[in-house]
Design a protein around this motif. Structure first.
Motif, PDB file in Angstrom:
ATOM      1  N   ASP A 678     -33.294  53.953  37.766  1.00 17.47           N
ATOM      2  CA  ASP A 678     -33.943  54.370  38.874  1.00 17.47           C
ATOM      3  C   ASP A 678     -35.850  53.338  39.529  1.00 17.47           C
ATOM      4  N   ASP A 679     -35.472  52.335  40.220  1.00 13.73           N
ATOM      5  CA  ASP A 679     -36.637  51.241  39.944  1.00 13.73           C
ATOM      6  C   ASP A 679     -37.965  52.117  40.412  1.00 13.73           C
ATOM      7  N   ASN A 680     -37.657  52.660  41.500  1.00 14.91           N
ATOM      8  CA  ASN A 680     -38.386  53.860  42.748  1.00 14.91           C
ATOM      9  C   ASN A 680     -40.018  54.588  41.490  1.00 14.91           C
ATOM     10  N   ILE A 681     -38.900  54.590  40.356  1.00 14.74           N
ATOM     11  CA  ILE A 681     -40.213  56.168  39.440  1.00 14.74           C
ATOM     12  C   ILE A 681     -40.476  54.561  38.330  1.00 14.74           C
ATOM     13  N   ILE A 682     -39.590  53.531  37.757  1.00 21.03           N
ATOM     14  CA  ILE A 682     -40.400  52.482  37.172  1.00 21.03           C
ATOM     15  C   ILE A 682     -41.381  51.949  38.101  1.00 21.03           C
ATOM     16  N   ILE A 683     -41.305  51.433  39.465  1.00 21.19           N
ATOM     17  CA  ILE A 683     -42.407  50.949  40.339  1.00 21.19           C
ATOM     18  C   ILE A 683     -44.095  51.439  40.758  1.00 21.19           C
ATOM     19  N   THR A 684     -43.460  53.162  40.251  1.00 16.74           N
ATOM     20  CA  THR A 684     -44.460  53.730  40.355  1.00 16.74           C
ATOM     21  C   THR A 684     -45.450  54.016  39.407  1.00 16.74           C
ATOM     22  N   TYR A 685     -45.022  53.814  38.870  1.00 17.41           N
ATOM     23  CA  TYR A 685     -46.164  54.326  37.306  1.00 17.41           C
ATOM     24  C   TYR A 685     -46.163  52.753  36.431  1.00 17.41           C
ATOM     25  N   GLY A 686     -45.261  52.208  36.988  1.00 21.63           N
ATOM     26  CA  GLY A 686     -45.728  50.710  36.555  1.00 21.63           C
ATOM     27  C   GLY A 686     -47.120  49.997  36.673  1.00 21.63           C
ATOM     28  N   TYR A 704     -44.979  45.391  28.296  1.00 23.69           N
ATOM     29  CA  TYR A 704     -43.710  46.374  28.774  1.00 23.69           C
ATOM     30  C   TYR A 704     -44.089  46.498  29.763  1.00 23.69           C
ATOM     31  N   ALA A 705     -45.560  47.098  30.255  1.00 30.62           N
ATOM     32  CA  ALA A 705     -45.698  47.027  32.006  1.00 30.62           C
ATOM     33  C   ALA A 705     -45.251  46.569  32.787  1.00 30.62           C
ATOM     34  N   GLU A 706     -45.409  44.981  32.696  1.00 30.70           N
ATOM     35  CA  GLU A 706     -45.176  44.415  33.026  1.00 30.70           C
ATOM     36  C   GLU A 706     -43.688  43.413  33.736  1.00 30.70           C
ATOM     37  N   PHE A 707     -43.143  43.940  32.506  1.00 36.80           N
ATOM     38  CA  PHE A 707     -41.612  42.954  32.412  1.00 36.80           C
ATOM     39  C   PHE A 707     -41.154  44.169  32.774  1.00 36.80           C
ATOM     40  N   THR A 708     -41.269  45.113  32.341  1.00 38.07           N
ATOM     41  CA  THR A 708     -40.346  46.578  32.865  1.00 38.07           C
ATOM     42  C   THR A 708     -40.602  46.576  34.866  1.00 38.07           C
ATOM     43  N   THR A 709     -41.516  46.413  34.849  1.00 37.25           N
ATOM     44  CA  THR A 709     -42.259  46.517  36.587  1.00 37.25           C
ATOM     45  C   THR A 709     -41.757  45.217  37.464  1.00 37.25           C
ATOM     46  N   GLN A 711     -38.789  43.410  36.527  1.00 41.50           N
ATOM     47  CA  GLN A 711     -37.415  43.550  36.597  1.00 41.50           C
ATOM     48  C   GLN A 711     -36.685  44.545  37.372  1.00 41.50           C
ATOM     49  N   ALA A 712     -38.148  45.862  37.444  1.00 45.88           N
ATOM     50  CA  ALA A 712     -37.651  46.653  38.809  1.00 45.88           C
ATOM     51  C   ALA A 712     -37.903  46.203  40.299  1.00 45.88           C
ATOM     52  N   TYR A 713     -38.792  45.466  40.007  1.00 48.86           N
ATOM     53  CA  TYR A 713     -38.892  44.468  42.253  1.00 48.86           C
ATOM     54  C   TYR A 713     -38.022  43.512  41.702  1.00 48.86           C
ATOM     55  N   MET A 714     -37.239  43.164  40.734  1.00 53.88           N
ATOM     56  CA  MET A 714     -36.223  41.801  41.038  1.00 53.88           C
ATOM     57  C   MET A 714     -35.118  42.442  41.482  1.00 53.88           C
ATOM     58  N   ASN A 715     -34.996  43.892  40.783  1.00 48.35           N
ATOM     59  CA  ASN A 715     -33.913  44.516  40.880  1.00 48.35           C
ATOM     60  C   ASN A 715     -34.081  45.277  42.872  1.00 48.35           C
ATOM     61  N   LYS A 716     -34.843  45.136  43.372  1.00 48.60           N
ATOM     62  CA  LYS A 716     -34.945  45.659  44.482  1.00 48.60           C
ATOM     63  C   LYS A 716     -35.358  44.376  45.699  1.00 48.60           C
ATOM     64  N   GLY A 717     -35.196  43.048  45.251  1.00 52.89           N
ATOM     65  CA  GLY A 717     -35.040  42.096  45.837  1.00 52.89           C
ATOM     66  C   GLY A 717     -36.814  41.705  46.229  1.00 52.89           C
ATOM     67  N   ASN A 718     -37.694  42.185  45.655  1.00 49.34           N
ATOM     68  CA  ASN A 718     -38.982  41.434  45.694  1.00 49.34           C
ATOM     69  C   ASN A 718     -39.872  40.598  44.992  1.00 49.34           C
ATOM     70  N   THR A 719     -39.257  39.422  44.943  1.00 51.10           N
ATOM     71  CA  THR A 719     -39.800  38.187  44.446  1.00 51.10           C
ATOM     72  C   THR A 719     -40.801  38.230  44.212  1.00 51.10           C
ATOM     73  N   THR A 720     -41.892  38.308  45.369  1.00 48.15           N
ATOM     74  CA  THR A 720     -42.969  37.672  45.180  1.00 48.15           C
ATOM     75  C   THR A 720     -43.897  38.544  44.782  1.00 48.15           C
ATOM     76  N   LYS A 721     -43.789  40.166  44.548  1.00 49.12           N
ATOM     77  CA  LYS A 721     -44.141  40.621  43.646  1.00 49.12           C
ATOM     78  C   LYS A 721     -44.010  41.073  42.583  1.00 49.12           C
ATOM     79  N   ALA A 722     -42.355  40.679  41.666  1.00 51.62           N
ATOM     80  CA  ALA A 722     -42.286  39.497  40.575  1.00 51.62           C
ATOM     81  C   ALA A 722     -43.394  38.617  40.202  1.00 51.62           C
ATOM     82  N   MET A 723     -43.100  38.550  40.534  1.00 52.94           N
ATOM     83  CA  MET A 723     -43.748  36.475  40.413  1.00 52.94           C
ATOM     84  C   MET A 723     -45.351  36.418  40.401  1.00 52.94           C
ATOM     85  N   GLU A 724     -45.769  37.177  40.907  1.00 50.53           N
ATOM     86  CA  GLU A 724     -47.250  38.262  41.209  1.00 50.53           C
ATOM     87  C   GLU A 724     -47.434  38.794  39.420  1.00 50.53           C
ATOM     88  N   ILE A 725     -45.953  39.237  39.061  1.00 54.72           N
ATOM     89  CA  ILE A 725     -46.869  40.434  37.817  1.00 54.72           C
ATOM     90  C   ILE A 725     -46.235  38.927  36.718  1.00 54.72           C
TER      91      ILE A 725
END
Length: 785
Positions: A678-686, A704-709, A711-725
């Motif tokens: 559940d990528d939504n939960i990961i992003i919320t708490y990450g 851990y928090a950055e890598f996991t979050t 991946q969740a953004y990547m799964n949702k196609g939000n590469t901008t946020k993923a790159m920022e992290i």
């Protein structure tokens, strides 16, 4: 008008700067000349108040001395120095009044005289005085007057040096009487009265015209009085009073003269001087001392009641503590010699309270006075005086042994038995074969029964002695029992418990409450240990003596059990208190039961009791037990109940908001969401974890928090946020493996965005971070594409 001048020079040389004090008298009024000289001209500026009185003089010098100047002072000036921005300042503050004069005309070498108003001079003179200084009387001149120099070319300059009282020049050789005068003064202060008389006689013989004559005669009169040579006092005082009628010491000389005549039984002559003293110097402290001397005279003549009146007048009218003490003692002696001895006690107590050191002035008299008090039953006062006389002396003193004995024996007859025992023991230790050893030992033995309920160390020593000497006898057993009682009263609980075995061996019929003494000591000791937070000792003592404290101590005991920890004891205490009928207490103990159950691994009990707590506190976010939500979340996490964890976390966030205390729980939620994909939960708490870490500059959950979050953004196609992290990890301390991973992922993401040169740079950093890492190998392969 008769004027005489005394100069006493005290110079201080600081290379180019010279400072000197010259003390003198003008018409019997003291003054000081402060002379400041330098090689180069300098300025001295006065500062004045609203009445044109000088309050401060500041002198500024272009050069500063090579050595520091310590503060200087005398009866008229305080002198300090400062250095500011390279300029040396001398600051002179008058204690009374002062005048400032430039010293620009040398009357001994120059033949031109003029009134100077300069700002710069190589020499300045400051005159310090009290009320007035007639040699420098102010004269108001018209502004239209001319200030022209006067020259006497045909004559030698007019110059007169220092003069003595007869108007004769003071020669350098006469400075010898200065040291002589100081020697006489020091001899008197050291109570060498015969030496004082001899020194004065020698000085007068060598310097018959000494400018110190009044002071020399004054000290000789005082010394003769101390030596009780009253005929010489009265004879010499006539000379003094005739020649120095305006001297400041006249009141004291009058009082000594009157007393001298009284001691010589020439009462009419004495009365003449008493009358002069009282009428001419009524406000002087020596007038009040004269009242005491007059009282002595009246008592000697048989007018005791009248003499008492004079003593009382002296006590009532004086502000001098020494005079008050003398008057009080005189009154006390008066009552001691009569039938109203008890009235003396109040006056003696006044001296002991206000000026106990008074009794050290005449030690022999004070020793007799203390004995007289003891003879009249005033043992406390007698002992205190004896202890005052004892304090400053050593065993070498002839009266030391007697004073030590008196201090203890007299004090033993008061309520202060403990201190008396110390003094008696001190005598026995210092004088085991002393003159008064039998009396001291007898007095000490008598105290054993007088202090049977006291908490004194000396009593304990007696009990120990009896226990040792009568170990198997009823006396020793009674001493043991009494010692235990006394220790309990003195709150010496550990020492009571140390006697447990011999106490339990006592005959129960004779000593039926031995167990009560032991249990009281144990209970009291537990309470003290609770107060001090010494929880291990609390548990140990409670277990050894099977002590159960009142319920008032349950909170402290529970906290102690949790601190050690003794979780079983804590849980049992919580379980007992759950059944209380007071709702607030019930909720508290239910919360505690849930908490300790969690810590003992009984998660089902935690969940059951925790939900009951939630039911009782409702939605009160200010409840002291609102933390139960966290305990329940942790319990569900231990049991692996993902759904309950999600539900409870929702309540935690609602109750506490984004809180650093919950950062590990947020991470657990990320792990749960990873399992659930559940990528939504990961992003919320990450995001919560990363936000809290940034606020607190604490990065315990990275990366851990950055890598996991990420991946969740990547799964949702939000590469901008993923790159920022991923870029945020540049600021974090990572291991070589983690850095290689971060840089590879960044390069891969940049490559996908078509930013090949930037991607290549990140791949290169991945390889540089750890060549042996799988991520570095992936980066190397990516660079070939």
């Amino acid at each position: 008008m008769l004027k005489w001048l005394l100069l006493f020079l005290t110079p201080l040389y600081l290379h180019a700067l010279e400072i000197s004090f010259q003390a003198g008298k003008e018409n019997f009024n003291k003054f000081t000349l402060l002379h400041v000289k330098a090689n180069d001209p300098f300025i001295c500026e006065p500062q004045t108040d609203d009445f044109n009185n000088i309050t401060k003089v500041i002198c500024a010098f272009s050069k500063k001395p090579n050595q520091s100047l310590k503060p200087l002072n005398d009866d008229f000036f305080n002198v300090i120095s400062e250095v500011k921005k390279g300029t040396f300042f001398l600051i002179v503050t008058p204690i009374h009044k002062m005048k400032l004069l430039p010293d620009v005309v040398n009357v001994a070498s120059e033949d031109t005289f003029f009134q100077s108003k300069v700002r710069l001079s190589k020499s300045w003179v400051m005159v310090g005085y009290k009320e007035k200084f007639t040699l420098l009387a102010d004269k108001k001149n018209s502004d239209k007057n001319l200030n022209l120099p006067i020259t006497f070319p045909k004559y030698e300059p007019l110059y007169v040096g220092s003069l003595d009282i007869a108007g004769n020049p003071v020669h350098i050789r006469q400075a010898g009487d200065v040291s002589g005068y100081l020697k006489a003064k020091k001899s008197f202060e050291n109570k060498d009265y015969a030496g004082t008389v001899q020194v004065v006689d020698d000085i007068i013989k060598s310097f018959p015209d000494s400018i110190f004559m009044s002071e020399l005669l004054y000290y000789k009169i005082k010394a003769l009085s101390k030596l009780k040579k009253y005929d010489e006092v009265t004879s010499l005082s006539k000379v003094y009073l005739r020649n120095y009628a305006s001297d400041e010491n006249v009141p004291e000389v009058l009082s000594l003269t009157a007393m001298g005549y009284s001691q010589e039984h020439q009462n009419s002559d004495a009365d003449y001087f008493y009358d002069r003293l009282f009428s001419e110097h009524g406000d002087s402290v020596f007038s009040k001392k004269g009242l005491i001397y007059k009282g002595d005279q009246l008592l000697e003549a048989g007018s005791s009641a009248k003499g008492l009146e004079y003593y009382q007048r002296a006590l009532d009218e004086t502000n001098d503590i020494d005079t008050a003490a003398t008057a009080s003692q005189k009154i006390a002696k008066y009552y001691l010699s009569g039938t109203s001895a008890k009235k003396a006690q109040n006056y003696v107590d006044k001296i002991l309270q206000a000026d106990p050191a008074y009794f050290l002035k005449e030690r022999d008299d004070s020793l007799k006075f203390a004995s007289a008090l003891a003879d009249k039953g005033m043992f406390s006062e007698a002992s205190k005086i004896s202890q005052i006389l004892l304090a400053p002396i050593t065993k070498k003193d002839a009266n030391y042994e007697q004073l030590l004995k008196n201090s203890g024996v007299w004090l033993a007859k008061t309520a202060d038995k403990a201190e008396a025992m110390k003094l008696l023991n001190r005598y026995i230790k210092e004088f085991p074969h002393g003159t008064f050893i039998d009396e001291v030992k007898t007095t000490k033995d008598s105290l054993f029964f007088d202090v049977n309920d006291g908490n004194v160390t000396a009593n304990m020593a007696n009990y120990d002695k009896l226990i040792k000497n009568y170990k198997n006898d009823s006396i020793g057993q009674k001493a043991l029992y009494k010692k235990a009682q006394l220790l309990l009263q003195g709150q010496k609980y550990i020492e009571v418990l140390a006697l447990k075995t011999p106490l339990k061996a006592l005959d129960k019929k004779i000593y039926p409450n031995v167990n009560d003494i032991i249990n009281q000591a144990a209970s009291a000791l537990i309470k003290l240990k609770l107060k001090d937070g010494k929880c291990t000792e609390v548990v140990s003592i409670s277990s050894e003596y099977n002590i159960k404290l009142a319920s008032d101590f349950d909170d402290d005991l529970y906290n102690c059990y949790m601190k050690i920890p003794q979780l079983t004891l804590a849980k049992n205490m919580a379980a007992v208190n759950i059944n209380t009928k007071t709702l607030t207490q019930k909720i508290k103990w239910m919360y505690r039961y849930a908490n300790v159950s969690f810590q003992t691994g009984e998660y089902s009990n935690t969940i059951k009791m925790g939900n009951d707590v939630i039911t009782l506190i409702g939605r009160d976010k200010k409840s002291p037990y609102i933390d139960i939500y966290r305990i329940l979340f942790d319990a569900y996490q231990r049991l692996g109940d993902d759904n309950k964890m999600i539900a409870m976390m929702t309540k935690i966030v609602d109750t506490f908001g984004e809180n650093f205390k919950d950062i590990e729980r947020y991470v657990q939620m990320m792990g749960l969401a990873t399992r659930m994909k559940d990528d939504n939960i990961i992003i919320t708490y990450g995001e919560k974890v990363m936000s809290l870490q940034k606020k607190t500059s604490t990065y315990t959950q990275s990366p851990y928090a950055e890598f996991t979050t990420y991946q969740a953004y990547m799964n949702k196609g939000n590469t901008t946020k993923a790159m920022e992290i991923l870029f945020s990890l540049d600021k974090r301390a990572l291991s070589k493996e983690q850095r290689a991973r971060q840089k590879y992922l960044l390069g891969s993401l940049l490559q996908k965005k078509g930013k090949n040169s930037e991607a290549k740079a990140q791949f290169k950093k991945s390889i540089e971070a750890n060549k042996a890492s799988p991520w570095a190998k992936l980066a190397a392969d990516a660079m070939k594409l």
